[in-house]
Design a protein around this motif. Structure first.
Motif, short mmCIF file in Angstrom:
data_model
loop_
_atom_site.label_atom_id
_atom_site.label_comp_id
_atom_site.label_asym_id
_atom_site.label_seq_id
_atom_site.Cartn_x
_atom_site.Cartn_y
_atom_site.Cartn_z
N GLU A 86 5.66 5.26 4.61
CA GLU A 86 6.18 5.11 5.97
C GLU A 86 7.55 4.45 5.96
O GLU A 86 8.49 4.91 6.61
N GLN A 87 7.70 3.37 5.20
CA GLN A 87 8.97 2.66 5.17
C GLN A 87 10.08 3.50 4.53
O GLN A 87 11.23 3.42 4.94
N ALA A 88 9.72 4.29 3.54
CA ALA A 88 10.71 5.13 2.87
C ALA A 88 10.97 6.42 3.65
O ALA A 88 11.86 7.19 3.29
N ARG A 89 10.14 6.67 4.67
CA ARG A 89 10.25 7.87 5.49
C ARG A 89 10.09 9.14 4.66
O ARG A 89 10.87 10.09 4.77
N VAL A 90 9.05 9.09 3.82
CA VAL A 90 8.67 10.26 3.04
C VAL A 90 7.17 10.47 3.24
O VAL A 90 6.48 9.59 3.74
N THR A 91 6.68 11.63 2.83
CA THR A 91 5.25 11.88 2.95
C THR A 91 4.50 11.00 1.96
O THR A 91 5.06 10.53 0.96
N ARG A 142 -11.21 -0.59 -0.66
CA ARG A 142 -10.92 0.84 -0.80
C ARG A 142 -9.46 1.11 -1.11
O ARG A 142 -9.11 2.18 -1.60
N ALA A 143 -8.59 0.16 -0.82
CA ALA A 143 -7.15 0.37 -0.95
C ALA A 143 -6.62 -0.21 -2.26
O ALA A 143 -7.25 -1.06 -2.89
N ARG A 196 0.85 -1.20 0.00
CA ARG A 196 0.00 0.00 0.00
C ARG A 196 0.88 1.24 0.00
O ARG A 196 1.95 1.26 0.60
N LEU A 197 0.39 2.28 -0.63
CA LEU A 197 1.14 3.52 -0.73
C LEU A 197 1.48 4.08 0.65
O LEU A 197 2.59 4.56 0.87
N THR A 198 0.54 4.00 1.57
CA THR A 198 0.80 4.52 2.92
C THR A 198 1.95 3.76 3.59
O THR A 198 2.79 4.36 4.25
N ASP A 199 1.99 2.44 3.40
CA ASP A 199 3.08 1.65 3.97
C ASP A 199 4.40 1.96 3.28
O ASP A 199 5.45 2.04 3.92
N LEU A 200 4.34 2.14 1.98
CA LEU A 200 5.53 2.49 1.21
C LEU A 200 6.11 3.82 1.68
O LEU A 200 7.31 3.95 1.91
#
Length: 144
Positions: A57-62, A89-90, A51-55
């Motif tokens: 978070e892991q990359a430490r970017v917005t 929804r995701a 998921r984009l949100t997880d990506l």
């Protein structure tokens, strides 16, 4: 103060050297439309999708930065977005056929880098280094 860099800096220098080698190998293999930022986000892609949100978070970017980078990767044909079977929804960001080829080139270069490091350090020291880094991962990698 010592002239010897601390362990974190030494690990960063080794990582940056490997990252640069992979980036250069990708460009030499014809994947010359990638930026380093796209490559860094791409390192965190999962074969099963993420998921984009997880990506982000892991990359430490917005989420916006991750979204913009994924948009660029999608336009270049490296990734596709698919519905997440666990949440209607995701969406999941997954590698396309071109993205999988890119990853194969990157993995081959990483193997070359590791072989050079092993040859330079010797089998025992390389094994000890790997074991020590794996042990550190237990306290440093929240995504392990």
């Amino acid at each position: 103060m010592t002239d010897t860099p601390n362990a974190a800096i030494l690990m960063f220098v080794a990582h940056r050297a490997a990252e640069t080698r992979v980036y250069e190998a990708l460009r030499a293999a014809g994947f010359d439309d990638l930026t380093m930022a796209q490559c860094r986000i791409g390192q965190r892609l999962s074969p099963n999708g993420i998921r984009l949100t997880d990506l982000a978070e892991q990359a430490r970017v917005t989420k916006q930065t991750a979204g913009a980078l994924v948009d660029e990767l999608e336009r270049s044909g490296y990734v596709v977005r698919k519905p997440d079977p666990a949440d209607a929804r995701a969406r999941l960001v997954t590698l396309s056929a071109r993205g999988r080829k890119l990853c194969a080139v990157a993995a081959a270069e990483v193997a070359k880098v590791e072989a050079e490091w092993r040859a330079h350090l010797g089998d025992t020291a390389y094994r000890q280094l790997t074991e020590a880094l794996l042990a550190l991962r237990e306290i440093t990698d929240p995504y392990a």
